[in-house]
Design a protein around this motif. Structure first.
Motif, PDB file in Angstrom:
ATOM      1  N   ARG A 167     -59.744  12.351  -0.930  1.00 41.81           N
ATOM      2  CA  ARG A 167     -59.172  13.743  -0.687  1.00 41.81           C
ATOM      3  C   ARG A 167     -57.754  14.146  -1.482  1.00 41.81           C
ATOM      4  NH1 ARG A 167     -61.017  13.794   5.587  1.00 41.81           N
ATOM      5  NH2 ARG A 167     -63.277  14.438   5.325  1.00 41.81           N
ATOM      6  N   THR A 168     -57.118  12.957  -1.231  1.00 41.16           N
ATOM      7  CA  THR A 168     -55.570  13.024  -1.598  1.00 41.16           C
ATOM      8  C   THR A 168     -55.645  13.451  -3.149  1.00 41.16           C
ATOM      9  OG1 THR A 168     -54.905  11.639   0.181  1.00 41.16           O
ATOM     10  CG2 THR A 168     -53.323  11.963  -1.821  1.00 41.16           C
ATOM     11  N   ASP A 169     -56.346  12.562  -3.874  1.00 39.37           N
ATOM     12  CA  ASP A 169     -56.474  12.771  -5.214  1.00 39.37           C
ATOM     13  C   ASP A 169     -56.982  14.288  -5.665  1.00 39.37           C
ATOM     14  OD1 ASP A 169     -55.587  10.172  -5.547  1.00 39.37           O
ATOM     15  OD2 ASP A 169     -57.618   9.300  -5.865  1.00 39.37           O
ATOM     16  N   LYS A 170     -58.049  14.689  -4.882  1.00 39.45           N
ATOM     17  CA  LYS A 170     -58.384  16.015  -5.342  1.00 39.45           C
ATOM     18  C   LYS A 170     -57.600  17.090  -5.052  1.00 39.45           C
ATOM     19  CE  LYS A 170     -62.600  18.744  -4.451  1.00 39.45           C
ATOM     20  NZ  LYS A 170     -63.944  18.766  -3.676  1.00 39.45           N
ATOM     21  N   THR A 171     -56.734  16.846  -3.818  1.00 36.14           N
ATOM     22  CA  THR A 171     -55.734  17.707  -3.532  1.00 36.14           C
ATOM     23  C   THR A 171     -54.496  17.650  -4.472  1.00 36.14           C
ATOM     24  OG1 THR A 171     -56.017  17.565  -1.142  1.00 36.14           O
ATOM     25  CG2 THR A 171     -53.856  18.308  -1.952  1.00 36.14           C
ATOM     26  N   LEU A 187     -42.516  21.334 -19.462  1.00 33.55           N
ATOM     27  CA  LEU A 187     -41.845  19.868 -19.066  1.00 33.55           C
ATOM     28  C   LEU A 187     -42.335  19.376 -17.677  1.00 33.55           C
ATOM     29  CD1 LEU A 187     -40.334  17.339 -19.830  1.00 33.55           C
ATOM     30  CD2 LEU A 187     -38.294  18.654 -19.380  1.00 33.55           C
ATOM     31  N   ASP A 188     -42.223  20.287 -16.902  1.00 36.75           N
ATOM     32  CA  ASP A 188     -42.583  20.062 -15.218  1.00 36.75           C
ATOM     33  C   ASP A 188     -43.990  19.635 -15.295  1.00 36.75           C
ATOM     34  OD1 ASP A 188     -40.138  20.673 -14.617  1.00 36.75           O
ATOM     35  OD2 ASP A 188     -40.470  22.751 -13.902  1.00 36.75           O
ATOM     36  N   ALA A 189     -44.874  20.422 -16.109  1.00 37.30           N
ATOM     37  CA  ALA A 189     -46.392  20.073 -15.998  1.00 37.30           C
ATOM     38  C   ALA A 189     -46.571  18.534 -16.848  1.00 37.30           C
ATOM     39  CB  ALA A 189     -47.140  21.170 -16.745  1.00 37.30           C
ATOM     40  N   LEU A 190     -45.779  18.266 -17.668  1.00 46.55           N
ATOM     41  CA  LEU A 190     -46.179  17.038 -18.333  1.00 46.55           C
ATOM     42  C   LEU A 190     -45.598  16.016 -17.408  1.00 46.55           C
ATOM     43  CD1 LEU A 190     -46.166  14.934 -20.735  1.00 46.55           C
ATOM     44  CD2 LEU A 190     -43.913  15.620 -21.475  1.00 46.55           C
ATOM     45  N   VAL A 191     -44.582  15.897 -16.771  1.00 47.64           N
ATOM     46  CA  VAL A 191     -43.914  15.012 -15.838  1.00 47.64           C
ATOM     47  C   VAL A 191     -45.105  14.935 -14.575  1.00 47.64           C
ATOM     48  CG1 VAL A 191     -41.991  14.473 -14.221  1.00 47.64           C
ATOM     49  CG2 VAL A 191     -41.507  15.386 -16.290  1.00 47.64           C
ATOM     50  N   ALA A 192     -45.535  15.993 -14.073  1.00 40.50           N
ATOM     51  CA  ALA A 192     -46.359  15.969 -13.004  1.00 40.50           C
ATOM     52  C   ALA A 192     -47.687  15.217 -13.415  1.00 40.50           C
ATOM     53  CB  ALA A 192     -46.670  17.271 -12.505  1.00 40.50           C
ATOM     54  N   HIS A 220     -55.789  19.289  -7.685  1.00 42.21           N
ATOM     55  CA  HIS A 220     -55.751  20.899  -7.768  1.00 42.21           C
ATOM     56  C   HIS A 220     -54.357  21.224  -7.767  1.00 42.21           C
ATOM     57  CE1 HIS A 220     -59.900  21.241  -5.611  1.00 42.21           C
ATOM     58  NE2 HIS A 220     -60.047  20.872  -6.929  1.00 42.21           N
ATOM     59  N   LYS A 221     -53.375  20.739  -7.433  1.00 41.18           N
ATOM     60  CA  LYS A 221     -52.086  21.107  -7.732  1.00 41.18           C
ATOM     61  C   LYS A 221     -51.491  21.062  -8.977  1.00 41.18           C
ATOM     62  CE  LYS A 221     -50.016  19.256  -3.095  1.00 41.18           C
ATOM     63  NZ  LYS A 221     -49.151  18.369  -2.268  1.00 41.18           N
ATOM     64  N   LEU A 222     -52.260  20.281  -9.661  1.00 44.92           N
ATOM     65  CA  LEU A 222     -51.809  20.431 -11.231  1.00 44.92           C
ATOM     66  C   LEU A 222     -52.322  21.145 -11.778  1.00 44.92           C
ATOM     67  CD1 LEU A 222     -52.300  16.341 -12.206  1.00 44.92           C
ATOM     68  CD2 LEU A 222     -50.148  17.635 -12.230  1.00 44.92           C
ATOM     69  N   LEU A 223     -53.631  21.692 -11.500  1.00 39.76           N
ATOM     70  CA  LEU A 223     -54.546  22.711 -12.185  1.00 39.76           C
ATOM     71  C   LEU A 223     -53.616  23.990 -11.915  1.00 39.76           C
ATOM     72  CD1 LEU A 223     -58.042  21.556 -11.760  1.00 39.76           C
ATOM     73  CD2 LEU A 223     -56.566  21.312 -13.673  1.00 39.76           C
ATOM     74  N   ARG A 224     -53.038  24.039 -10.533  1.00 40.52           N
ATOM     75  CA  ARG A 224     -52.175  25.278 -10.349  1.00 40.52           C
ATOM     76  C   ARG A 224     -51.051  25.436 -11.019  1.00 40.52           C
ATOM     77  NH1 ARG A 224     -54.364  24.257  -5.049  1.00 40.52           N
ATOM     78  NH2 ARG A 224     -52.139  23.254  -4.446  1.00 40.52           N
ATOM     79  N   MET A 225     -50.261  24.254 -11.392  1.00 44.04           N
ATOM     80  CA  MET A 225     -49.248  24.176 -12.219  1.00 44.04           C
ATOM     81  C   MET A 225     -49.514  24.730 -13.424  1.00 44.04           C
ATOM     82  SD  MET A 225     -46.629  20.893 -12.843  1.00 44.04           S
ATOM     83  CE  MET A 225     -45.870  21.077 -10.961  1.00 44.04           C
ATOM     84  N   PHE A 226     -50.626  24.304 -14.020  1.00 41.91           N
ATOM     85  CA  PHE A 226     -51.127  24.571 -15.662  1.00 41.91           C
ATOM     86  C   PHE A 226     -51.188  25.862 -15.597  1.00 41.91           C
ATOM     87  CE2 PHE A 226     -53.186  20.126 -15.955  1.00 41.91           C
ATOM     88  CZ  PHE A 226     -51.973  19.574 -15.888  1.00 41.91           C
ATOM     89  N   ALA A 227     -51.477  26.770 -14.724  1.00 46.49           N
ATOM     90  CA  ALA A 227     -51.692  28.346 -14.666  1.00 46.49           C
ATOM     91  C   ALA A 227     -50.584  29.094 -15.533  1.00 46.49           C
ATOM     92  CB  ALA A 227     -52.052  28.866 -13.584  1.00 46.49           C
ATOM     93  N   GLY A 228     -49.206  28.276 -15.122  1.00 45.28           N
ATOM     94  CA  GLY A 228     -48.065  29.130 -15.975  1.00 45.28           C
ATOM     95  C   GLY A 228     -47.573  28.419 -17.187  1.00 45.28           C
TER      96      GLY A 228
END
Length: 420
Positions: A10-14, A59-64, A17-25
């Motif tokens: 569940r943690t990995d999935k969450t 850069l934030d998305a790369l780091v994450a 999903h956070k990463l994918l939301r970050m990628f939207a920008g």
């Protein structure tokens, strides 16, 4: 391997999903690169070059993404090793333009340690909890090939259980030349006398044109690769490094990491990858050449550790942040940018200091535990080959002297900085 728990899934999935939301920008091109990495597609050199230019939200998305991939590969443990650097001579005639360490043998401050001095320093390190000595030096014209074997014999006689991590590919080349034997014969003899692993330094940038500008006399790219692969074929593990931030560019960085990846696919002999930023202060390359950059920028350091994690994913699990080059606080930040190791406590380090490095010669184990804990990672002490020897509980409200070791091992030894 145990199956992951429902909670971890569940943690990995969450987090995914956070990463994918970050990628939207971010831009569609960078988003495609990062989502491909998450899907298990190997990061190409061309895409790595693009990531080396990431700024702002990208850069934030790369780091994450690098942090997420790091967690998938090695979990939340971050490690260090108690070690001592023994730079047995600073005499070298090879004329590397970036090096502020080398001296001529008649110069003031030139030194060549005796075998007794080297063994004595190894004993002092063992007495302070070290499990490793890292031994490197210049190419002194007066030493012969047997000197390298004699160093190993002297240390093993004094401290039989000490792991010896020693001799760059440049020293291996020099020793084989002096001994009039093949590289394979020379390495095998060193293994037979106690060599446990080899530092993959002297790599700088594995690009023909860049290496020619750094030093026309030094080991070629082909020679470095040959020596490293020979070591691996003989069962000797090595590290891998890159030195960046001088006359190089992202294209060179991506090609260098790609070459490390290719070697690892062939041999599986690399234990870690260590980005080493160029220390410019006293380096002749910088002092005498106005076109040379004064080392990498803060953002370049972050990108280097993050992109290294993504390019080497599945091949080299351990990305080390060098506190000697970065400084302790900045190295700590790399633990959130793809790195999972802070290297060694060192006790001595002459090469970066000779180039004007400002970060001292020693961090004690308590400092390592604190730095790792403050970065939100689980501190562990490892040996050279990344076997965990000891874990620690870290509680911010508790002083480092009150921290409890969570497993058996060498007692954590508190020492003052710069003693040896």
């Amino acid at each position: 391997m145990n199956a992951p728990s429902v909670l971890s899934l569940r943690t990995d999935k969450t987090e995914h999903h956070k990463l994918l939301r970050m990628f939207a920008g971010i831009s569609s091109s960078v988003r495609h690169i990062l989502t491909s990495v998450l899907a298990g597609i190997e990061l190409s050199e061309a895409d790595a070059v693009k990531l080396f230019q990431a700024e702002g939200a990208e850069l934030d998305a790369l780091v994450a993404t690098a942090d997420y991939v790091r967690k998938q590969a090695v979990g939340d443990q971050a490690s260090f090793v108690i070690t001592r650097n023994i730079n047995y001579t600073n005499v070298c005639y090879m004329g590397c333009k970036f090096c502020g360490f080398a001296k001529r043998k008649e110069e003031q401050g030139a030194e060549l340690l005796s075998l007794d001095e080297i063994a004595g320093r190894a004993q002092e390190a063992w007495d302070r909890g070290a499990t490793e000595v890292c031994i490197q030096g210049g190419l002194h014209p007066d030493i012969d090939g047997s000197f390298y074997r004699d160093i190993l014999k002297a240390i093993k006689k004094q401290v039989p259980a000490m792991h010896i991590h020693a001799f760059s590919p440049f020293e291996i080349w020099f020793g084989a030349l002096k001994s009039k034997v093949s590289v394979a014969e020379f390495i095998q003899d060193l293994i037979d006398h106690g060599l446990g692993s080899m530092p993959g330094t002297a790599a700088e940038i594995l690009d023909v044109e860049i290496r020619q500008q750094l030093t026309r006399d030094k080991l070629t790219t082909e020679q470095w690769v040959e020596i490293i692969t020979t070591a691996h074929q003989l069962g000797l593990p090595t590290t891998a490094t890159i030195m960046y931030g001088h006359i190089d560019s992202p294209e060179h960085w991506a090609a260098h990491i790609g070459k490390i990846r290719d070697i690892q696919k062939q041999t599986g002999g690399f234990t870690e990858f260590v980005p080493l930023g160029f220390v410019h202060y006293e380096s002749p390359l910088y002092v005498k050449n106005g076109d040379v950059r004064p080392g990498p920028t803060p953002e370049e350091n972050i990108r280097m550790h993050a992109v290294s994690r993504l390019m080497l994913n599945g091949w080299v699990d351990n990305i080390q942040a060098s506190w000697v080059k970065l400084g302790p606080d900045y190295a700590q930040q790399m633990l959130k940018s793809g790195a999972n190791d802070l290297g060694g406590t060192l006790m001595n380090e002459s090469i970066s200091r000779a180039a004007g490095g400002k970060n001292g010669q020693e961090i004690v184990p308590e400092d390592m535990v604190r730095m790792i804990g403050e970065a939100g990672r689980e501190p562990v002490r490892r040996n050279t080959l990344y076997k965990v020897l000891q874990g620690y509980e870290y509680t911010p409200e508790v002083s480092s002297s009150d921290m409890l070791a969570a497993s058996q091992g060498v007692q954590l030894i508190a020492t003052s900085r710069g003693v040896i």
